[in-house]
Design a protein around this motif. Structure first.
Motif, PDB file in Angstrom:
ATOM      1  N   VAL A  89     -11.275 -28.551 -13.015  1.00  0.00           N
ATOM      2  CA  VAL A  89     -11.695 -27.731 -14.189  1.00  0.00           C
ATOM      3  C   VAL A  89     -11.417 -28.863 -15.562  1.00  0.00           C
ATOM      4  O   VAL A  89     -12.357 -28.900 -16.570  1.00  0.00           O
ATOM      5  N   LYS A  90     -10.281 -29.445 -15.582  1.00  0.00           N
ATOM      6  CA  LYS A  90     -10.173 -30.391 -16.264  1.00  0.00           C
ATOM      7  C   LYS A  90     -11.081 -31.441 -16.727  1.00  0.00           C
ATOM      8  O   LYS A  90     -11.070 -32.156 -17.694  1.00  0.00           O
ATOM      9  N   MET A  91     -11.608 -31.856 -15.614  1.00  0.00           N
ATOM     10  CA  MET A  91     -12.725 -33.085 -15.509  1.00  0.00           C
ATOM     11  C   MET A  91     -13.858 -32.655 -16.551  1.00  0.00           C
ATOM     12  O   MET A  91     -14.491 -33.525 -16.684  1.00  0.00           O
ATOM     13  N   ILE A  92     -13.923 -31.335 -16.641  1.00  0.00           N
ATOM     14  CA  ILE A  92     -15.111 -30.883 -17.112  1.00  0.00           C
ATOM     15  C   ILE A  92     -15.209 -31.540 -18.701  1.00  0.00           C
ATOM     16  O   ILE A  92     -16.286 -32.009 -19.209  1.00  0.00           O
ATOM     17  N   ALA A  93     -13.826 -31.704 -19.371  1.00  0.00           N
ATOM     18  CA  ALA A  93     -13.681 -32.155 -20.870  1.00  0.00           C
ATOM     19  C   ALA A  93     -13.979 -33.837 -20.869  1.00  0.00           C
ATOM     20  O   ALA A  93     -14.773 -34.153 -21.605  1.00  0.00           O
ATOM     21  N   SER A  94     -13.738 -34.474 -19.714  1.00  0.00           N
ATOM     22  CA  SER A  94     -13.965 -35.619 -19.524  1.00  0.00           C
ATOM     23  C   SER A  94     -15.410 -35.917 -19.555  1.00  0.00           C
ATOM     24  O   SER A  94     -16.187 -36.773 -20.007  1.00  0.00           O
ATOM     25  N   ALA A  95     -15.974 -35.331 -18.478  1.00  0.00           N
ATOM     26  CA  ALA A  95     -17.693 -35.484 -18.349  1.00  0.00           C
ATOM     27  C   ALA A  95     -18.372 -34.952 -19.491  1.00  0.00           C
ATOM     28  O   ALA A  95     -19.316 -35.588 -19.839  1.00  0.00           O
TER      29      ALA A  95
END
Length: 232
Positions: free
Chosen positions: A183-189
């Motif tokens: 879920v948190k990698m969504i922000a990075s992507a």
């Protein structure tokens, strides 16, 4: 037999279509919900996305209009100048609301002075026109740099939150840790994607401005050469 099958076939097709629409709507909702799971950092990232879109399309339309053919503006001005009709040449420039017309008009107001004064007047007006064309383009460059960093910040905060939850729980749940990271990698992507788009838009607009400047400078030099002829 065919009369009985036809309504059933139509009903089946309608059900399939309804299911397809429902699935598409569900996928859209899931995408929005997935983006929102990126955390509070997604709010400034999404705002940067819309800001970049507005700036790109506004500048693209403005530069495209400025880059349209002048319809023989320089030829008309040259013809009037060679005929000694400076007032008519000025009128032609005033009737055309373009960067080249304003530069030529500024040069025409200096006719009779040394050629250096005319060149200086056209050059100064040209700088003003370039600054108008490049207005807000640098903001796209700023977005290209900030958006990925915001994405990384969101991911870092997410990782911190995951380890805090692990500490509170007193143990590691692989499912929750991997799911949280997902879920948190969504922000990075999202930040990287918006940064790439802003970077591309920034360079597209700069290339458009450079091509327009080159064309305007070529016409301005031709106009100055005309005024510098001995017969004038």
């Amino acid at each position: 037999m065919s009369l009985v099958q036809t309504p059933l076939t139509v009903d089946t097709l309608n059900q399939v279509q309804q299911q397809t629409v429902a699935l598409a709507t569900q996928e859209d909702l899931n995408l929005i919900q997935l983006l929102m799971k990126g955390g509070w950092i997604m709010i400034p990232i999404i705002l940067l996305f819309f800001l970049g879109l507005v700036i790109f399309f506004e500048r693209y339309i403005t530069i495209s209009k400025a880059g349209k053919s002048e319809g023989g503006l320089l030829a008309q001005v040259k013809s009037n100048v060679l005929s000694g009709k400076l007032d008519a040449a000025m009128a032609v420039c005033r009737s055309s609301n373009s960067a080249l017309a304003r530069m030529l008009q500024k040069g025409l107001t200096r006719v009779g002075r040394p050629i250096k004064d005319i060149e200086g007047a056209i050059e100064n007006q040209g700088k003003l026109e370039v600054s108008r064309l490049e207005k807000n383009i640098n903001i796209l460059g700023i977005i290209a740099g900030i958006a990925p960093m915001l994405g990384f910040v969101g991911t870092i905060f997410g990782v911190i939150q995951i380890f805090r939850d692990v500490e509170v729980a007193g143990g590691i749940d692989i499912g929750s840790v991997s799911g949280g990271l997902y879920v948190k990698m969504i922000a990075s992507a999202s930040g990287l994607t918006i940064g790439i788009l802003a970077y591309i838009g920034y360079h597209i607009l700069n290339m458009m401005v450079e091509r327009l400047i080159l064309r305007i400078e070529t016409d301005a030099i031709e106009f100055i050469d005309l005024l510098d002829e001995p017969s004038l």
